[in-house]
Design a protein around this motif. Sequence first.
Motif, PDB file in Angstrom:
ATOM      1  N   LYS A   1       0.821  -1.218   0.000  1.00  0.00           N
ATOM      2  CA  LYS A   1       0.000   0.000   0.000  1.00  0.00           C
ATOM      3  C   LYS A   1       0.854   1.266   0.000  1.00  0.00           C
ATOM      4  N   HIS A   2       2.119   1.152   0.473  1.00  0.00           N
ATOM      5  CA  HIS A   2       2.998   2.318   0.448  1.00  0.00           C
ATOM      6  C   HIS A   2       3.428   2.670  -0.979  1.00  0.00           C
ATOM      7  N   LEU A   3       3.326   1.707  -1.877  1.00  0.00           N
ATOM      8  CA  LEU A   3       3.812   1.922  -3.239  1.00  0.00           C
ATOM      9  C   LEU A   3       2.706   2.345  -4.198  1.00  0.00           C
ATOM     10  N   ASP A   4       1.491   2.382  -3.736  1.00  0.00           N
ATOM     11  CA  ASP A   4       0.364   2.787  -4.591  1.00  0.00           C
ATOM     12  C   ASP A   4       0.304   4.311  -4.690  1.00  0.00           C
ATOM     13  N   PHE A   5       0.144   4.800  -5.930  1.00  0.00           N
ATOM     14  CA  PHE A   5       0.022   6.250  -6.140  1.00  0.00           C
ATOM     15  C   PHE A   5      -1.462   6.615  -6.072  1.00  0.00           C
ATOM     16  N   LYS A   6      -1.832   7.432  -5.074  1.00  0.00           N
ATOM     17  CA  LYS A   6      -3.227   7.798  -4.858  1.00  0.00           C
ATOM     18  C   LYS A   6      -3.379   9.321  -4.779  1.00  0.00           C
TER      19      LYS A   6
END
Length: 498
Positions: free
Chosen positions: A244-249
Motif C-alpha cells: 500500500k505504500h507503493l500505490d500512487f493515490k
Amino acid sequence: MMLSRLAPLAKRAVASRCFATRRKTKDMSLLAPEVYEALPIYNTTAEPPARDPERGPVTSAHCIDVAKKQISALDSAALSPTGTVVHGIYGDLGAAEGIPLEYLALLRHAAEGCAAIRTIIEKSKAKKGTILVYGAGEASALAAAQVASADGHAVVAVVSSEQSGNDDFMECLKGMISEPGAAVPEEYALSKKLFAELVEGISTGKDGTEKAPSADTYLSDFKKNFADQCEAYPDTRPAAVSEKHLDFKYMEKDHQFWEENMAAYLEQFPPGAPPVDKAKLDALFTVEQYEIFRRKFWEQTTGVISGDDTPFSAPHIVQQQLMEPGKLNHATYPGAGADFPYAFSVLKQFFPEGTAPTAGGPILGAIVAVTPDLQKAAEVVAAAKTIREKAEALHFLTAHQKASLGAVRSVISQATAVGAPVTVLGGKLAGVSDKPMEATPADVKTALAAMDIDDMGKTKLNYFVQVYRAGDFPFYGDYAVHQATDVMTGPRQIIVTK
C-alpha cells in the motif's frame, strides 16, 4: 537520623566525679537501691549551666515512658562510680564498653525482640526459615527484624501506619533486611492476596517469573518469524514496506515527482528479504548459527546506541550464514564466561552469581508489636459479643485503627495457616495473646551481643535515636517527654541523657 555508633568508652572511670554533687529527689525514692546509687541527679532549680564546648561525659540515658508521660527510671542505663553500666531492669551489665548508653537504654526492647525469635525457633523446631514481623518501626520489633535477618532468616517486615509514611525510614529498613526478605508498608498487607503472594514468593523462592524456554523453542520461534518476514516483505519491492505504500493515490500533476520522492522516503527502511528455502533453513540454521546471528544483532544494536549507522539486514545475514555457516567460539561468545556475566545466551541459560532467587524457607512464625492503634482496635472488637456489635465497633474506629487491625490479621493468618506460632511484643493483644513477652537472661545476653560493635565497626542491631541532653539543659527532659508523646513522632526512639 540513625545514631552513629560510638567508639568504646575507654574513659568511663572519669564519670565517677559526676556523682559527688548528687542529691535525692522524691521521684527516685521508689528505685532499687543499686539503681538509685548509679543514677546521677542534678539540681533542677539552679540556673542552666553554660554550654561547655568540651562537653563532659554522658553518665546516663533514659527512654521516655509514654504511658506515664515522664522519663523512665527502668528503661535506663547509667554509669556506676566503678565504671560499669547499671540497667534499670537488668542491673549491673559490666563494662559494656562497645555499646553506647543511648542503645543500652533500649535493652529491654532489644531483649524482648530476641526473646520472640527464640520462642518461634523453639516452637517451630526449624533452624532457618521465614519470619513475619508486624510493627517493624517499634523498638522491639525493629530489633527482632534485624537480629532475625542477621541470623540468616528471611524476614518480611510490615511497618505500621505510624511510620510507613516515612520514606527515609522505609528505605533504611529495606537495607537492614537481607534478601530474600522484604519490608513493606501496612497498606500492602491490607491486601491479603497480595501479601500472601509476597510471603509465598519469599519463602519458596518462586518470584513469579517463568523459566526460560529451551534453545530449540527459541530457534523454532525465530524461524517462523523469519519465514513470515520473507513472505511479507520480499526483495521484489524497493524496500521492506507493504504494497500500500507503493500505490500512487494522489493528483496526476504530482506523479512526475512520485518516484524521486519515494526513493528518498524508502531509504530509511531496510531492503526486502530474498527468497528462503525452508528446507535448507530447517537443516542448516542450527541453534549454534542462531547464537552467531544473535551476536551480530547485539553488535548492531550497540552500534545504533553509539551512533554507528552501519546498514543491517537480518534476512541477508541469515542467507549468508546458510551459504557459509559461521563457527562459534564456545569460550568467548556472550554468556559463555566472566567477560559477559549478564548477557543472555540460548546455549547457556543461567543466573549470574548472586542473582538467582533463593528460598527463604518455611514460615516459622509471626511477631506482632502492639502499636497504640492496634491495641485500641483489638480491645474494642474483642469486647463486642455479637457480629452486629463487632461491625458497629469497627465502624467507629479511625482509619488507622482499622488499617492496623486488618494488616495484623493478614500477617497472623499467614502464620496460622501453616500452624506457625504467633508472639506478641509490647503488651497484650486481645484475641491473640494475654501475656506480654518476657525476656530471659539469655535473651538479654543475645541482645547485648547484637548491639556490640565488632572490629569492623559493624553491629547486628541499630536504632533510630534522637537524643536530648538534659545534662546541658535540664528542661530538655520535659521537651523530650513532649516529643515522645506527640502524635506521629516517626520511627525514632527518643532518649534523654544526663
